[in-house]
Design a protein around this motif. Structure first.
Motif, PDB file in Angstrom:
ATOM      1  N   LYS A 134     -10.452   2.629   8.268  1.00 31.38           N
ATOM      2  CA  LYS A 134     -10.256   3.841   7.582  1.00 31.38           C
ATOM      3  C   LYS A 134      -8.780   3.503   6.290  1.00 31.38           C
ATOM      4  N   GLY A 135      -8.081   2.170   6.691  1.00 36.66           N
ATOM      5  CA  GLY A 135      -7.114   2.971   5.922  1.00 36.66           C
ATOM      6  C   GLY A 135      -5.601   3.481   6.323  1.00 36.66           C
ATOM      7  N   ALA A 136      -4.705   3.173   5.566  1.00 35.21           N
ATOM      8  CA  ALA A 136      -3.578   3.656   6.527  1.00 35.21           C
ATOM      9  C   ALA A 136      -3.000   4.526   5.418  1.00 35.21           C
ATOM     10  N   PHE A 137      -2.177   5.671   6.167  1.00 35.51           N
ATOM     11  CA  PHE A 137      -1.467   6.729   5.729  1.00 35.51           C
ATOM     12  C   PHE A 137       0.496   6.971   5.935  1.00 35.51           C
ATOM     13  N   MET A 138       1.294   7.735   4.778  1.00 36.61           N
ATOM     14  CA  MET A 138       2.258   7.768   4.496  1.00 36.61           C
ATOM     15  C   MET A 138       1.711   9.416   5.209  1.00 36.61           C
ATOM     16  N   LYS A 139       2.347  10.330   5.521  1.00 34.01           N
ATOM     17  CA  LYS A 139       2.733  11.519   5.133  1.00 34.01           C
ATOM     18  C   LYS A 139       4.287  11.548   4.866  1.00 34.01           C
ATOM     19  N   ARG A 140       4.909  12.375   4.108  1.00 36.99           N
ATOM     20  CA  ARG A 140       5.944  12.539   3.848  1.00 36.99           C
ATOM     21  C   ARG A 140       6.565  14.099   3.506  1.00 36.99           C
ATOM     22  N   GLY A 141       6.967  15.420   4.449  1.00 36.10           N
ATOM     23  CA  GLY A 141       6.454  16.663   4.048  1.00 36.10           C
ATOM     24  C   GLY A 141       5.131  16.392   4.112  1.00 36.10           C
ATOM     25  N   ASN A 142       4.786  17.815   3.354  1.00 32.41           N
ATOM     26  CA  ASN A 142       3.827  18.259   2.952  1.00 32.41           C
ATOM     27  C   ASN A 142       2.584  16.771   1.855  1.00 32.41           C
ATOM     28  N   LYS A 143       2.996  15.632   1.369  1.00 34.17           N
ATOM     29  CA  LYS A 143       2.331  14.482   0.593  1.00 34.17           C
ATOM     30  C   LYS A 143       2.040  13.595   1.874  1.00 34.17           C
ATOM     31  N   THR A 144       0.875  13.587   1.456  1.00 27.45           N
ATOM     32  CA  THR A 144       0.095  12.255   1.685  1.00 27.45           C
ATOM     33  C   THR A 144      -0.387  11.448   0.769  1.00 27.45           C
ATOM     34  N   GLU A 145      -0.303  10.017   1.504  1.00 23.17           N
ATOM     35  CA  GLU A 145      -0.917   8.927   0.608  1.00 23.17           C
ATOM     36  C   GLU A 145      -0.436   7.691   1.398  1.00 23.17           C
ATOM     37  N   GLN A 146      -2.121   6.900   1.019  1.00 24.66           N
ATOM     38  CA  GLN A 146      -3.145   5.993   1.218  1.00 24.66           C
ATOM     39  C   GLN A 146      -1.358   4.579   1.194  1.00 24.66           C
ATOM     40  N   ILE A 147      -0.905   4.118   1.875  1.00 23.74           N
ATOM     41  CA  ILE A 147      -0.405   2.711   1.654  1.00 23.74           C
ATOM     42  C   ILE A 147      -1.539   1.501   1.997  1.00 23.74           C
ATOM     43  N   PHE A 148      -0.342   0.505   1.096  1.00 22.67           N
ATOM     44  CA  PHE A 148      -1.043  -0.583   0.534  1.00 22.67           C
ATOM     45  C   PHE A 148      -0.236  -2.278   0.964  1.00 22.67           C
ATOM     46  N   GLY A 149       0.621  -1.836   0.799  1.00 26.04           N
ATOM     47  CA  GLY A 149       1.719  -3.115   2.275  1.00 26.04           C
ATOM     48  C   GLY A 149       2.249  -3.933   0.707  1.00 26.04           C
ATOM     49  N   SER A 150       3.049  -4.353   0.267  1.00 20.58           N
ATOM     50  CA  SER A 150       3.129  -5.257  -0.985  1.00 20.58           C
ATOM     51  C   SER A 150       2.555  -6.472  -1.205  1.00 20.58           C
ATOM     52  N   LYS A 151       2.718  -6.530  -2.525  1.00 19.19           N
ATOM     53  CA  LYS A 151       2.181  -7.803  -2.751  1.00 19.19           C
ATOM     54  C   LYS A 151       2.970  -9.031  -2.809  1.00 19.19           C
ATOM     55  N   ILE A 152       4.056  -9.229  -2.362  1.00 18.60           N
ATOM     56  CA  ILE A 152       4.959 -10.309  -3.037  1.00 18.60           C
ATOM     57  C   ILE A 152       4.293 -11.472  -1.014  1.00 18.60           C
ATOM     58  N   SER A 153       4.274 -12.523  -1.611  1.00 21.56           N
ATOM     59  CA  SER A 153       3.884 -13.793  -0.869  1.00 21.56           C
ATOM     60  C   SER A 153       4.858 -14.824  -0.909  1.00 21.56           C
ATOM     61  N   LYS A 154       5.855 -14.452  -1.235  1.00 23.10           N
ATOM     62  CA  LYS A 154       7.101 -15.738  -1.005  1.00 23.10           C
ATOM     63  C   LYS A 154       8.463 -15.393  -0.505  1.00 23.10           C
ATOM     64  N   LEU A 155       8.609 -15.614   0.213  1.00 25.52           N
ATOM     65  CA  LEU A 155      10.051 -16.176   0.698  1.00 25.52           C
ATOM     66  C   LEU A 155      11.450 -15.552   0.491  1.00 25.52           C
ATOM     67  N   LYS A 156      11.840 -16.824  -0.931  1.00 23.86           N
ATOM     68  CA  LYS A 156      13.044 -16.555  -2.141  1.00 23.86           C
ATOM     69  C   LYS A 156      12.302 -14.977  -1.958  1.00 23.86           C
ATOM     70  N   GLU A 157      11.470 -13.970  -2.144  1.00 22.93           N
ATOM     71  CA  GLU A 157      11.083 -12.252  -2.879  1.00 22.93           C
ATOM     72  C   GLU A 157      11.063 -11.486  -2.039  1.00 22.93           C
ATOM     73  N   ALA A 158      11.498 -12.180  -0.540  1.00 19.58           N
ATOM     74  CA  ALA A 158      10.994 -11.058   0.596  1.00 19.58           C
ATOM     75  C   ALA A 158      12.127 -10.075   0.586  1.00 19.58           C
ATOM     76  N   ARG A 159      11.699  -9.261   1.387  1.00 18.34           N
ATOM     77  CA  ARG A 159      12.510  -8.273   1.803  1.00 18.34           C
ATOM     78  C   ARG A 159      12.523  -8.259   3.679  1.00 18.34           C
ATOM     79  N   ILE A 160      12.933  -8.609   4.316  1.00 18.02           N
ATOM     80  CA  ILE A 160      12.904  -8.597   5.334  1.00 18.02           C
ATOM     81  C   ILE A 160      13.708  -7.550   6.464  1.00 18.02           C
ATOM     82  N   ILE A 161      13.065  -6.990   7.285  1.00 15.18           N
ATOM     83  CA  ILE A 161      13.681  -5.578   8.129  1.00 15.18           C
ATOM     84  C   ILE A 161      14.558  -6.376   9.416  1.00 15.18           C
ATOM     85  N   LYS A 162      15.581  -6.026   9.744  1.00 13.14           N
ATOM     86  CA  LYS A 162      15.465  -6.886  10.961  1.00 13.14           C
ATOM     87  C   LYS A 162      16.260  -5.855  11.295  1.00 13.14           C
ATOM     88  N   LYS A 163      16.870  -5.579  12.912  1.00 12.12           N
ATOM     89  CA  LYS A 163      17.289  -4.766  13.973  1.00 12.12           C
ATOM     90  C   LYS A 163      18.770  -4.526  13.587  1.00 12.12           C
TER      91      LYS A 163
END
Length: 247
Positions: A134-163
């Motif tokens: 059924k898809g994925a969604f994000m709700k911030r306050g009263n605003k709900t939106e469907q989320i779709f991830g990122s289209k970036i596929s190259k490591l040199k352009e990627a943002r990585i979340i670390k601890k």
């Protein structure tokens, strides 16, 4: 099946919000921190109260479902049916320091497949959620939106979340991650929250270097990420096994 999943999703969102109120009652205030096993395994009254509420509310509506929670010693003997996998406070370290990247992670896993995922970051007032197919969604306050991830596929352009940085010494995997030729590294806390942020397109990847990751850490985030076409795997690139015994 869809009707049952919809009911479980509604329950998960509702109890996550209720648990969030418990956490915010304690957040930013002096807290006694105890340790379950060692200094890497902290727990507070907020963890325990959140756990008690979530399990109580789920058991009211779904008494025949099994529950696996980080803050409860009851471990299902069989993961072949319907099992809720819960982290009532993901990243207790950040929480106890008054930092905001902590979350509540609630997943409903059926026959080893994460089908419902809810990750609530109460300090950020953001709820990420999904229902399989059924898809994925994000709700911030009263605003709900469907989320779709990122289209970036190259490591040199990627943002990585670390601890988040802490006083723990960097292990070999931390050092490997820090040397990756990524465009940007983003420091954040909760594992479930990091996976959800990848699903929302805030980053292209997150790499967890914690060797003690359990089912409750990844299941909800995985359910959300898979709905946008993302993948969660172990360090060898293999799928996580939610039917395996233990935590």
């Amino acid at each position: 099946m869809d009707k049952e999943n919809k009911k479980r999703l509604s329950c998960a969102i509702d109890v996550a919000r209720k648990a969030g109120k418990i956490l915010m009652k304690y957040w930013g205030k002096p807290l006694k921190v105890s340790y379950k096993k060692d200094k890497f395994d902290p727990v507070t009254i907020a963890d325990r109260e959140s756990d008690a509420l979530i399990r109580r509310e789920i058991m009211k509506l779904f008494p025949s479902d099994l529950i696996l929670s980080e803050e409860n010693d009851s471990i299902p003997k069989n993961y072949g049916g319907v099992v809720w996998m819960i982290d009532p406070l993901d990243d207790t370290k950040a929480f106890s320091k008054g930092l905001e990247p902590f979350s509540i992670s609630i997943a409903c896993v059926k026959n080893g497949v994460p089908e419902i995922g809810v990750v609530f970051a109460p300090a950020r007032k953001i709820v990420y959620y999904s229902q399989k197919g059924k898809g994925a969604f994000m709700k911030r306050g009263n605003k709900t939106e469907q989320i779709f991830g990122s289209k970036i596929s190259k490591l040199k352009e990627a943002r990585i979340i670390k601890k988040l940085p802490d006083n723990d010494s960097l292990d070999q995997l931390d050092r490997v991650v820090s040397k990756l030729p990524a465009k940007k590294f983003i420091e954040d806390g909760s594992i479930a929250l990091a996976i959800s942020r990848v699903a929302a397109g805030d980053a292209e990847c997150t790499i967890c270097t914690n060797p003690r990751v359990s089912k409750w850490d990844s299941a909800a985030g995985q359910a959300i990420l898979e709905e946008v076409g993302g993948i969660v795997s172990d360090t060898n690139g293999k799928p996580l096994d939610y039917k395996k015994g233990g935590v």
